[in-house]
Each structure stands twice: as C-alpha cells, then as structure tokens.
Scaffold this motif. Structure first.
Motif, mmCIF file in Angstrom:
data_model
loop_
_atom_site.group_PDB
_atom_site.id
_atom_site.type_symbol
_atom_site.label_atom_id
_atom_site.label_comp_id
_atom_site.label_asym_id
_atom_site.label_seq_id
_atom_site.Cartn_x
_atom_site.Cartn_y
_atom_site.Cartn_z
ATOM 1 N N LEU A 103 10.023 4.775 0.405
ATOM 2 C CA LEU A 103 9.667 6.164 0.676
ATOM 3 C C LEU A 103 9.771 6.572 2.143
ATOM 4 O O LEU A 103 9.583 7.750 2.463
ATOM 5 C CB LEU A 103 8.230 6.434 0.203
ATOM 6 N N THR A 104 10.104 5.650 3.021
ATOM 7 C CA THR A 104 9.957 5.889 4.455
ATOM 8 C C THR A 104 10.645 7.138 4.961
ATOM 9 O O THR A 104 10.070 7.923 5.709
ATOM 10 C CB THR A 104 10.469 4.667 5.243
ATOM 11 N N TYR A 105 11.905 7.358 4.584
ATOM 12 C CA TYR A 105 12.673 8.466 5.146
ATOM 13 C C TYR A 105 13.050 9.524 4.118
ATOM 14 O O TYR A 105 13.895 10.368 4.387
ATOM 15 C CB TYR A 105 13.940 7.932 5.819
ATOM 16 N N SER A 115 10.332 3.200 -8.326
ATOM 17 C CA SER A 115 11.691 2.679 -8.192
ATOM 18 C C SER A 115 11.923 1.628 -9.274
ATOM 19 O O SER A 115 11.103 0.720 -9.441
ATOM 20 C CB SER A 115 11.897 2.032 -6.816
ATOM 21 N N VAL A 116 13.034 1.760 -9.972
ATOM 22 C CA VAL A 116 13.424 0.789 -11.003
ATOM 23 C C VAL A 116 14.705 0.111 -10.572
ATOM 24 O O VAL A 116 15.624 0.769 -10.074
ATOM 25 C CB VAL A 116 13.619 1.479 -12.369
ATOM 26 N N HIS A 183 6.446 0.249 -6.537
ATOM 27 C CA HIS A 183 5.870 1.407 -5.853
ATOM 28 C C HIS A 183 6.663 1.704 -4.589
ATOM 29 O O HIS A 183 7.234 0.810 -3.969
ATOM 30 C CB HIS A 183 4.409 1.070 -5.507
ATOM 31 N N GLY A 184 6.663 2.980 -4.187
ATOM 32 C CA GLY A 184 7.443 3.378 -3.022
ATOM 33 C C GLY A 184 6.986 2.792 -1.708
ATOM 34 O O GLY A 184 7.753 2.783 -0.733
ATOM 35 N N TRP A 185 5.740 2.288 -1.636
ATOM 36 C CA TRP A 185 5.258 1.646 -0.406
ATOM 37 C C TRP A 185 5.240 0.121 -0.504
ATOM 38 O O TRP A 185 4.793 -0.548 0.428
ATOM 39 C CB TRP A 185 3.861 2.146 -0.041
ATOM 40 N N ILE A 204 17.078 3.158 -9.954
ATOM 41 C CA ILE A 204 16.707 4.449 -10.533
ATOM 42 C C ILE A 204 15.398 4.896 -9.893
ATOM 43 O O ILE A 204 14.443 4.115 -9.825
ATOM 44 C CB ILE A 204 16.527 4.362 -12.058
ATOM 45 N N GLN A 205 15.359 6.146 -9.441
ATOM 46 C CA GLN A 205 14.172 6.681 -8.787
ATOM 47 C C GLN A 205 13.599 7.834 -9.613
ATOM 48 O O GLN A 205 14.333 8.772 -9.965
ATOM 49 C CB GLN A 205 14.526 7.194 -7.384
#
Length: 265
Positions: A103-105, A115-116, A183-185, A204-205
C-alpha cells in the motif's frame, strides 16, 4: 469455531493466509497457456496493470468463487477489483523482490485492501516463493527507501524496507492453482528463481468500495461482488475476448495511469 472464523482470525493475526486451494493443477496449466499465447501475440505481460480488461483468463481467475469467498471474509460483502497483473520471474535469473508493503505508494485513503497471489507454476523456495513477516501488518506503514535503483529488483521503484529481521520470515510455497492472501501492510519479499522453469503468478488486488484513490483522477475499478454505494471509480469493462484492439487502446491509457500513481508522486 467455524472455518470462516478461523480463516478471519488467522488473517487478522498473521496478516496473510497461505496456501489456499483455488484451481486444480490441470486448470492452472490451462491458464498458464493463456499467458504464453498472449505473450506470443503482444510480447511480455510481466507487470502490465489491469490485464483482466484485455484477457479473459485473469478476469476468470479474479472472479473465481474460491477467491472471492475468502476476500469476502476479509473485506465484507462489497468488493471492487482494483488491479490484476502478472508477476513473472524467468528461469535461472537474478530477479528478486525486496522487502516492502503493497500500500505504500498507491494513494489509497484506507487499508481495506487484500492482495492475492495465485500461482500458475510451482512457486517454492527454489523458484523464489514469497516470504512474509507474520504480524507485521499491525505496525502500519514503514519507511521505504527508493534511493538505490536495482535492475534486478522486480518492484517499480526498487523500494525496500531496511532492518527487517529475516529469521522471522515465513516462506509461502505454492503449487500451481494455490493462492496466498495478504494485507496491504504485511512485509513481504521473494528471492531469485533458481529453478529451470518460469515462476508465473497472477497478482490480484481488491478493495472495499469506500476506499478512495487520492493521487490522480481517472482510476478505474470493477465491482465483482455485492454493491458499490460510493462510485468513486470509473467503471471497467472486463475482457470478453482476448486482445480486442479497442480494449488494448483503453488498457494502454490505464496502464500508464496506474504507474503514474504507483510512482512516488
């Protein structure tokens, strides 16, 4: 405790789930062939954004009930498909992925995202499967260094988090047809592919519909389950045939926008 509660509690504790069975190996091989057929027609697919708008195979995978059922347990009943991209490591090459958080940017105003990573070939330690740091998602965003470009780093900006305690890492090997969810983090990375076969995965998001894109206007998404009561995104048309000329023109514009957003703008 029900299987659903166990799945959600494991995800909340670890920041990821792996492995999850989605396809048979025979089915995964069929989807791999779709990738290779498309590459013969238009060249490399590695890291192109939104491939579900130009190819039927990634759209079928991104809407597979076995995938969406897990995503629903994490995000809830309303799900937007945010992006699909193939991540391909060629055989016996030095390409790797540094420690980072997805998820950073991205410029999203929330962390309700999943996220898959769906394997179409063997993704084991030899071929450079993903490594996750369990529980790292609870720390939120960490500092990412983009000052050391590396042509072997698969990531767009060679971004990396320093000081990761690698002995804490858990390898997440996948057989063709299996997936991981993270997870995004969650801190994750992968090492080079030292095998004699390509390592092909579909990333896949998904996001919850209330999550906004804050960097640039014009981003698109596709409702794949439930209801979108917010309508923050331009509506996408999934591929109904492979490599339709009009879809390719639209895709090129959205692919460029995706990487403008993903950059450190």
């Amino acid at each position: 405790m029900s299987m659903t509660m166990t799945l959600k509690s494991d995800y909340d504790k670890l920041g990821f789930l792996s492995p999850v069975d989605v396809l048979s190996q025979k089915q995964a091989l069929r989807h791999r062939r779709c990738v290779q057929d498309a590459e013969r027609r238009i060249g490399r697919l590695h890291y192109l954004a939104k491939v579900h708008t130009i190819l039927r195979s990634p759209y079928q995978l991104a809407t597979h009930p076995a995938v969406l059922d897990v995503v629903e347990q994490i995000l809830g009943a309303d799900i937007l498909l945010y992006n699909t991209t193939y991540i391909i490591k060629e055989a016996n090459t030095p390409a790797y992925v540094s420690w980072h958080q997805d998820l950073t940017y991205w410029g999203l105003d929330g962390a309700e995202q999943v996220s898959v990573w769906l394997a179409l070939t063997v993704a084991d330690e030899q071929s450079g499967c993903m490594r996750m740091i369990p529980g790292s998602h609870v720390n939120g965003q960490m500092e990412h260094d983009i000052s050391h470009p590396d042509e072997n780093n698969v990531l767009f900006q060679s971004q990396q988090v320093h000081g990761v305690n690698e002995p804490d890492a858990m390898h997440c090997p996948l057989m063709p047809g299996q997936a991981s969810f993270h997870h995004g983090w969650t801190l994750h990375s992968s090492l080079p592919n030292h095998s004699h076969d390509r390592r092909i995965g579909l990333n896949i998001q998904y996001i919850a519909p209330h999550v906004r894109q804050t960097k640039l206007p014009g981003y698109s998404a596709l409702l794949v389950r439930g209801t979108d009561r917010f309508h923050y995104y331009e509506e996408e048309i999934p591929a109904t045939c492979d490599l339709d000329p009009a879809a390719l023109i639209w895709h090129e514009q959205k692919n460029q926008l995706h990487f403008r957003i993903a950059g450190n703008a």
